[in-house]
Design an enzyme around this catalytic site. Structure first.
Site, PDB file in Angstrom:
ATOM      1  N   SER A 142      39.089  49.139   8.573  1.00  0.00           N
ATOM      2  CA  SER A 142      39.841  50.300   9.050  1.00  0.00           C
ATOM      3  C   SER A 142      40.136  51.142   7.816  1.00  0.00           C
ATOM      4  O   SER A 142      40.059  50.647   6.689  1.00  0.00           O
ATOM      5  CB  SER A 142      41.149  49.819   9.684  1.00  0.00           C
ATOM      6  OG  SER A 142      42.058  50.892   9.861  1.00  0.00           O
ATOM      7  N   TYR A 155      48.802  44.368  10.182  1.00  0.00           N
ATOM      8  CA  TYR A 155      47.447  44.919  10.385  1.00  0.00           C
ATOM      9  C   TYR A 155      46.881  45.436   9.060  1.00  0.00           C
ATOM     10  O   TYR A 155      45.722  45.176   8.721  1.00  0.00           O
ATOM     11  CB  TYR A 155      47.557  46.050  11.415  1.00  0.00           C
ATOM     12  CG  TYR A 155      46.267  46.703  11.851  1.00  0.00           C
ATOM     13  CD1 TYR A 155      45.512  46.173  12.885  1.00  0.00           C
ATOM     14  CD2 TYR A 155      45.824  47.883  11.256  1.00  0.00           C
ATOM     15  CE1 TYR A 155      44.343  46.803  13.319  1.00  0.00           C
ATOM     16  CE2 TYR A 155      44.663  48.509  11.678  1.00  0.00           C
ATOM     17  CZ  TYR A 155      43.923  47.968  12.712  1.00  0.00           C
ATOM     18  OH  TYR A 155      42.768  48.594  13.133  1.00  0.00           O
TER      19      TYR A 155
HETATM   20  P1  NAD Z   1      39.791  47.621  22.020  1.00  0.00           P
HETATM   21  O1  NAD Z   1      41.152  47.173  22.408  1.00  0.00           O
HETATM   22  O2  NAD Z   1      39.113  48.670  22.812  1.00  0.00           O
HETATM   23  O3  NAD Z   1      38.801  46.360  21.929  1.00  0.00           O
HETATM   24  C1  NAD Z   1      39.167  45.168  21.289  1.00  0.00           C
HETATM   25  C2  NAD Z   1      38.429  44.010  21.947  1.00  0.00           C
HETATM   26  O4  NAD Z   1      38.736  42.819  21.198  1.00  0.00           O
HETATM   27  C3  NAD Z   1      38.859  43.761  23.395  1.00  0.00           C
HETATM   28  O5  NAD Z   1      37.706  43.635  24.214  1.00  0.00           O
HETATM   29  C4  NAD Z   1      39.626  42.443  23.329  1.00  0.00           C
HETATM   30  O6  NAD Z   1      39.510  41.650  24.508  1.00  0.00           O
HETATM   31  C5  NAD Z   1      38.953  41.767  22.131  1.00  0.00           C
HETATM   32  N1  NAD Z   1      39.786  40.733  21.513  1.00  0.00           N
HETATM   33  C6  NAD Z   1      41.059  40.853  21.082  1.00  0.00           C
HETATM   34  N2  NAD Z   1      41.490  39.675  20.591  1.00  0.00           N
HETATM   35  C7  NAD Z   1      40.452  38.812  20.676  1.00  0.00           C
HETATM   36  C8  NAD Z   1      40.259  37.450  20.339  1.00  0.00           C
HETATM   37  N3  NAD Z   1      41.257  36.711  19.810  1.00  0.00           N
HETATM   38  N4  NAD Z   1      39.050  36.881  20.542  1.00  0.00           N
HETATM   39  C9  NAD Z   1      38.050  37.606  21.103  1.00  0.00           C
HETATM   40  N5  NAD Z   1      38.169  38.883  21.482  1.00  0.00           N
HETATM   41  C10 NAD Z   1      39.361  39.483  21.268  1.00  0.00           C
HETATM   42  O7  NAD Z   1      39.966  48.057  20.493  1.00  0.00           O
HETATM   43  P2  NAD Z   1      38.993  48.843  19.479  1.00  0.00           P
HETATM   44  O8  NAD Z   1      39.693  50.068  19.081  1.00  0.00           O
HETATM   45  O9  NAD Z   1      37.609  48.909  19.993  1.00  0.00           O
HETATM   46  O10 NAD Z   1      39.072  47.857  18.232  1.00  0.00           O
HETATM   47  C11 NAD Z   1      37.970  47.111  17.745  1.00  0.00           C
HETATM   48  C12 NAD Z   1      38.179  46.863  16.255  1.00  0.00           C
HETATM   49  O11 NAD Z   1      38.179  48.111  15.573  1.00  0.00           O
HETATM   50  C13 NAD Z   1      39.495  46.171  15.909  1.00  0.00           C
HETATM   51  O12 NAD Z   1      39.258  45.228  14.885  1.00  0.00           O
HETATM   52  C14 NAD Z   1      40.343  47.323  15.377  1.00  0.00           C
HETATM   53  O13 NAD Z   1      41.319  46.879  14.464  1.00  0.00           O
HETATM   54  C15 NAD Z   1      39.279  48.161  14.698  1.00  0.00           C
HETATM   55  N6  NAD Z   1      39.669  49.550  14.481  1.00  0.00           N
HETATM   56  C16 NAD Z   1      39.928  50.386  15.529  1.00  0.00           C
HETATM   57  C17 NAD Z   1      40.288  51.702  15.260  1.00  0.00           C
HETATM   58  C18 NAD Z   1      40.596  52.671  16.366  1.00  0.00           C
HETATM   59  O14 NAD Z   1      41.094  53.764  16.061  1.00  0.00           O
HETATM   60  N7  NAD Z   1      40.315  52.383  17.623  1.00  0.00           N
HETATM   61  C19 NAD Z   1      40.381  52.155  13.941  1.00  0.00           C
HETATM   62  C20 NAD Z   1      40.100  51.272  12.910  1.00  0.00           C
HETATM   63  C21 NAD Z   1      39.735  49.976  13.193  1.00  0.00           C
END
Ligand code: NAD
Length: 260
Positions: A142, A155
Site C-alpha cells: 500500500s 495496518y
Molecule cells: P476487499 O475487501 O475488496 O477484498 C479483500 C478480500 O480479502 C476479500 O475477498 C476477503 O474475503 C479476503 N480476506 C480477508 N481476510 C482474509 C483471510 N484471513 N484469508 C483469506 N481471505 C481473506 O479489499 P481490497 O481493497 O481489494 O484489498 C485487497 C488488498 O489490497 C488488501 O491487502 C488491502 O490492504 C490492499 N490495498 C487496498 C487498497 C484500496 O484502496 N482498496 C489500497 C492499498 C492496499
C-alpha cells in the site's frame, strides 16, 4: 497470451483488487486459483472465469492458518501442475489510534497481512524452488508501506513489514529464478475503502465528500482514485516480466500520492 502455461494463486481474490487481478490473469491464459476465506464468492468467480473460457478453481483458505495455507497451496500445485505466480493480497482495514487499539485488533490485522504474507510466500516458494522453473511473488502493499496515516497504525506497520518481506525474498529467491515485488496502491474504491469512507468521515467530523477531496485524494496529482484495472495491469506486468531486472521493487500506483 502473456501468462500462457502459468499457474497463479491469488489470495483475497473473491473481491476488489484480487478479483480484478484473477480476471486479468485468466484472460492472459493463466490457470488461476481463487483463494479466499469467502468460499462461496471464490466459487462464483472461478465459475465465471471458466464460463468465459479460462481455467480457474476456488480454494477456501484463511491466510492466517498455517495448515490451511500449506494444504491449499499444495492442492493447487497438485491440481494445476505447480505454482508460478503468487499474489498475496488478502487483507482488511481496521481504524483505531495506537493509544486506543486493543491488542486483539492489533494481532488480527498483523495476522492477515504479515502472517498471511509470510505463510503464502513460504508455501509458494517451496514449490517454486522444487520445480526449478523460477517464479514471481507479488505482495499487495500500500502507499501505507511508505507513509503513515492517523487511525491506521496496525495496518501501516503491517504494510511496512511487507516491504521487508519483499526485499528478503528478492535476495533469497534470486538463486532459484524467483522474483519478488510489492504493489503499493493508493485509494481504490473496493469494499474495503467503501466501508472506511463513512467511518473515517465520522471520526474526523467532516462530510464524506470533504473526506475524499481534503484527505483521501488531497495529495494526488489530479484528485483521482486509483482503479482496480490500474492495479490489475501492474500485477500482470510484474507477473509476466521476463527477468530479475525487476525484483525487490515497490511500485506506487497512486496518482502521485507518494513518489518515493
Ligand atoms: P476487499 O475487501 O475488496 O477484498 C479483500 C478480500 O480479502 C476479500 O475477498 C476477503 O474475503 C479476503 N480476506 C480477508 N481476510 C482474509 C483471510 N484471513 N484469508 C483469506 N481471505 C481473506 O479489499 P481490497 O481493497 O481489494 O484489498 C485487497 C488488498 O489490497 C488488501 O491487502 C488491502 O490492504 C490492499 N490495498 C487496498 C487498497 C484500496 O484502496 N482498496 C489500497 C492499498 C492496499
Amino acid at each position: 497470451m502473456k501468462l500462457a502455461g502459468k499457474v497463479a494463486v491469488v489470495t483475497g481474490a473473491a473481491s476488489g483488487l484480487g478479483a480484478a487481478i484473477a480476471r486479468a490473469y485468466a484472460a492472459e491464459g493463466a490457470r488461476v486459483a481463487i483463494a479466499d476465506f469467502d468460499a462461496e464468492a471464490a466459487e462464483r468467480l472461478a465459475a465465471e472465469l471458466c464460463a468465459a473460457g479460462g481455467e480457474a478453481g476456488a480454494v477456501a483458505m484463511d491466510v492466517t492458518s498455517e495448515l490451511a495455507v500449506t494444504q491449499g497451496i499444495d492442492a493447487v500445485a497438485d491440481a494445476f501442475g505447480g505454482i508460478d505466480i503468487l499474489v498475496s493480497n488478502a487483507g482488511f482495514q481496521h481504524l483505531d489510534t495506537i493509544a486506543d487499539v486493543s491488542f486483539d485488533n492489533w494481532k488480527r490485522i498483523l495476522a492477515v497481512h504479515l502472517d498471511g504474507g509470510f505463510l503464502t510466500t513460504r508455501a509458494a516458494l517451496r514449490h517454486m524452488y522444487a520445480q526449478g522453473r523460477g517464479g514471481s511473488i507479488i505482495l499487495m502493499g500500500s502507499i501505507h508501506s511508505k507513509e503513515a496515516s492517523v487511525s491506521k497504525g496496525p495496518y501501516v506497520v503491517a504494510k511496512h513489514g511487507l516491504l521487508g518481506l519483499c526485499r528478503t525474498v528478492a535476495k533469497e529467491g534470486a538463486a532459484h529464478g524467483v522474483r519478488a515485488n510489492l504493489i503499493c496502491p493508493g485509494f481504490v474504491r473496493t469494499p474495503l475503502v467503501e466501508k472506511q469512507i463513512p467511518e473515517l468521515a465520522e471520526r474526523m467530523g467532516i462530510s464524506e465528500a470533504q473526506l475524499i477531496s481534503d484527505v483521501i485524494l488531497k495529495t494526488t496529482v489530479d484528485g483521482e482514485f486509483t482503479t482496480v484495472a490500474d492495479i490489475a495491469e501492474v500485477a500482470l506486468f510484474l507477473a509476466a516480466f521476463p527477468s530479475a531486472a525487476l525484483t525487490g521493487q515497490s511500485i506506487n500506483v497512486s496518482h502521485g500520492w507518494n513518489m518515493g
